[in-house]
Design a protein around this motif. Structure first.
Motif, PDB file in Angstrom:
ATOM      1  N   GLU A 113       0.868  -1.176   0.000  1.00  0.00           N
ATOM      2  CA  GLU A 113       0.000   0.000   0.000  1.00  0.00           C
ATOM      3  C   GLU A 113       0.902   1.223   0.000  1.00  0.00           C
ATOM      4  O   GLU A 113       1.836   1.317   0.795  1.00  0.00           O
ATOM      5  CB  GLU A 113      -0.862   0.018   1.257  1.00  0.00           C
ATOM      6  CG  GLU A 113      -1.824  -1.125   1.377  1.00  0.00           C
ATOM      7  CD  GLU A 113      -2.544  -1.114   2.721  1.00  0.00           C
ATOM      8  OE1 GLU A 113      -2.671  -0.030   3.339  1.00  0.00           O
ATOM      9  OE2 GLU A 113      -2.969  -2.195   3.152  1.00  0.00           O
ATOM     10  N   GLN A 130       3.315   0.543   3.108  1.00  0.00           N
ATOM     11  CA  GLN A 130       2.963  -0.581   3.979  1.00  0.00           C
ATOM     12  C   GLN A 130       3.286  -1.873   3.244  1.00  0.00           C
ATOM     13  O   GLN A 130       2.789  -2.087   2.139  1.00  0.00           O
ATOM     14  CB  GLN A 130       1.468  -0.559   4.302  1.00  0.00           C
ATOM     15  CG  GLN A 130       1.041   0.599   5.125  1.00  0.00           C
ATOM     16  CD  GLN A 130       1.004   0.267   6.604  1.00  0.00           C
ATOM     17  OE1 GLN A 130       1.222  -0.869   7.010  1.00  0.00           O
ATOM     18  NE2 GLN A 130       0.740   1.259   7.409  1.00  0.00           N
ATOM     19  N   PRO A 132       3.149  -5.936   3.891  1.00  0.00           N
ATOM     20  CA  PRO A 132       3.000  -7.195   4.620  1.00  0.00           C
ATOM     21  C   PRO A 132       3.904  -8.226   3.938  1.00  0.00           C
ATOM     22  O   PRO A 132       3.824  -8.427   2.725  1.00  0.00           O
ATOM     23  CB  PRO A 132       1.520  -7.534   4.464  1.00  0.00           C
ATOM     24  CG  PRO A 132       1.020  -6.693   3.347  1.00  0.00           C
ATOM     25  CD  PRO A 132       2.008  -5.619   3.074  1.00  0.00           C
ATOM     26  N   THR A 134       6.406 -12.084   4.296  1.00  0.00           N
ATOM     27  CA  THR A 134       6.669 -13.345   4.974  1.00  0.00           C
ATOM     28  C   THR A 134       8.110 -13.726   4.707  1.00  0.00           C
ATOM     29  O   THR A 134       8.550 -13.718   3.554  1.00  0.00           O
ATOM     30  CB  THR A 134       5.739 -14.460   4.436  1.00  0.00           C
ATOM     31  OG1 THR A 134       4.386 -14.049   4.619  1.00  0.00           O
ATOM     32  CG2 THR A 134       5.974 -15.761   5.176  1.00  0.00           C
ATOM     33  N   SER A 160       5.863  -4.793  12.849  1.00  0.00           N
ATOM     34  CA  SER A 160       5.219  -5.732  13.767  1.00  0.00           C
ATOM     35  C   SER A 160       5.477  -7.137  13.230  1.00  0.00           C
ATOM     36  O   SER A 160       5.414  -7.382  12.029  1.00  0.00           O
ATOM     37  CB  SER A 160       3.722  -5.445  13.904  1.00  0.00           C
ATOM     38  OG  SER A 160       3.077  -5.610  12.667  1.00  0.00           O
ATOM     39  N   ASP A 172       5.424 -13.589   9.889  1.00  0.00           N
ATOM     40  CA  ASP A 172       4.541 -12.692   9.156  1.00  0.00           C
ATOM     41  C   ASP A 172       4.821 -11.314   9.720  1.00  0.00           C
ATOM     42  O   ASP A 172       4.633 -11.066  10.917  1.00  0.00           O
ATOM     43  CB  ASP A 172       3.067 -13.068   9.381  1.00  0.00           C
ATOM     44  CG  ASP A 172       2.705 -14.367   8.696  1.00  0.00           C
ATOM     45  OD1 ASP A 172       3.216 -14.601   7.582  1.00  0.00           O
ATOM     46  OD2 ASP A 172       1.919 -15.141   9.277  1.00  0.00           O
ATOM     47  N   ARG A 174       4.685  -6.967   9.249  1.00  0.00           N
ATOM     48  CA  ARG A 174       4.061  -5.801   8.630  1.00  0.00           C
ATOM     49  C   ARG A 174       5.060  -4.659   8.814  1.00  0.00           C
ATOM     50  O   ARG A 174       5.334  -4.233   9.924  1.00  0.00           O
ATOM     51  CB  ARG A 174       2.732  -5.486   9.292  1.00  0.00           C
ATOM     52  CG  ARG A 174       1.999  -4.369   8.609  1.00  0.00           C
ATOM     53  CD  ARG A 174       0.515  -4.398   8.999  1.00  0.00           C
ATOM     54  NE  ARG A 174      -0.267  -3.572   8.119  1.00  0.00           N
ATOM     55  CZ  ARG A 174      -0.736  -3.949   6.945  1.00  0.00           C
ATOM     56  NH1 ARG A 174      -0.478  -5.153   6.501  1.00  0.00           N
ATOM     57  NH2 ARG A 174      -1.456  -3.130   6.204  1.00  0.00           N
ATOM     58  N   ARG A 176       6.259  -0.777   7.906  1.00  0.00           N
ATOM     59  CA  ARG A 176       5.804   0.516   7.413  1.00  0.00           C
ATOM     60  C   ARG A 176       7.025   1.411   7.246  1.00  0.00           C
ATOM     61  O   ARG A 176       7.695   1.763   8.209  1.00  0.00           O
ATOM     62  CB  ARG A 176       4.802   1.162   8.352  1.00  0.00           C
ATOM     63  CG  ARG A 176       4.225   2.439   7.718  1.00  0.00           C
ATOM     64  CD  ARG A 176       2.996   2.952   8.389  1.00  0.00           C
ATOM     65  NE  ARG A 176       3.275   3.376   9.743  1.00  0.00           N
ATOM     66  CZ  ARG A 176       2.368   3.413  10.706  1.00  0.00           C
ATOM     67  NH1 ARG A 176       1.148   3.018  10.469  1.00  0.00           N
ATOM     68  NH2 ARG A 176       2.681   3.815  11.902  1.00  0.00           N
TER      69      ARG A 176
END
Length: 186
Positions: A113, A130, A132, A134, A160, A172, A174, A176
């Motif tokens: 994003e 952003q 996300p 793995t 996170s 996983d 996230r 930013r």
């Protein structure tokens, strides 16, 4: 002189025989306590004098010269930082480099994003990114380190981490990032 030394030695031996091991230990404790109490007391006035002289020298320094040299240094650092930033027209190359670094480290990018945040008349534009992802810990760490090193103006704002179960090596995450760029034509 030799007679006085022999007499003092004989007196010390006699005193030690009368006091015994406990008395000798107590006497040594008294001597050590007095040495510890008196010893540092002599060093304190000399140290106080040195600190007083340093304080007086600092107070005599002109404050304005120090403040202006610090401000000039800050301005030079800011100018060097801004000159290293890419132009907003190079946004696509920055994104491509970020994806290339992710592939290099085996970091799986699921989606991204992007959000442009302009701050009025500010000379910089800010892109919030952003991601996300793995990856295992070492791959994620390598990706972040390389991205921050290779892309001037990129800052990690928040991260996170989550793991599905304690035995899994995959995280996983996230991430930013904020990407600072100069306005086109600035």
């Amino acid at each position: 002189m030799a007679g006085e030394l022999n007499r003092a030695r004989w007196g010390a031996q006699r005193l030690a025989e009368q006091a015994g091991p406990v008395g000798i230990a107590a006497g040594l404790m008294v001597v050590l306590t007095l040495a510890a109490w008196i010893g540092p007391g002599r060093a304190i006035p000399a140290e106080t004098q040195v600190l007083t002289l340093d304080n007086e020298a600092l107070q005599r320094r002109p404050v304005d010269a120090h403040a202006s040299s610090a401000a000039m240094k800050s301005e030079r650092q800011l100018a060097a930082f801004e000159s290293g930033l890419a132009d907003a027209r190079e946004l696509n190359t920055r994104y491509a480099r970020l994806w290339e670094l992710a592939r290099k480290h085996g970091v799986a990018l699921r989606q991204a994003e992007f959000k442009l945040t302009e701050a009025g008349q500010d000379e910089l534009v800010h892109y919030a990114i952003q991601l996300p992802v793995t990856a295992d810990y070492m791959s994620l760490r390598g990706f972040i380190a390389d991205a921050l090193r290779d892309l001037p103006g990129l800052a990690l704002e928040e991260m996170s981490l989550r793991r599905e179960d304690s035995k899994s090596l995959q995280l996983d995450a996230r991430l930013r990032f904020v990407l600072f760029l100069r306005r086109a034509g600035s």
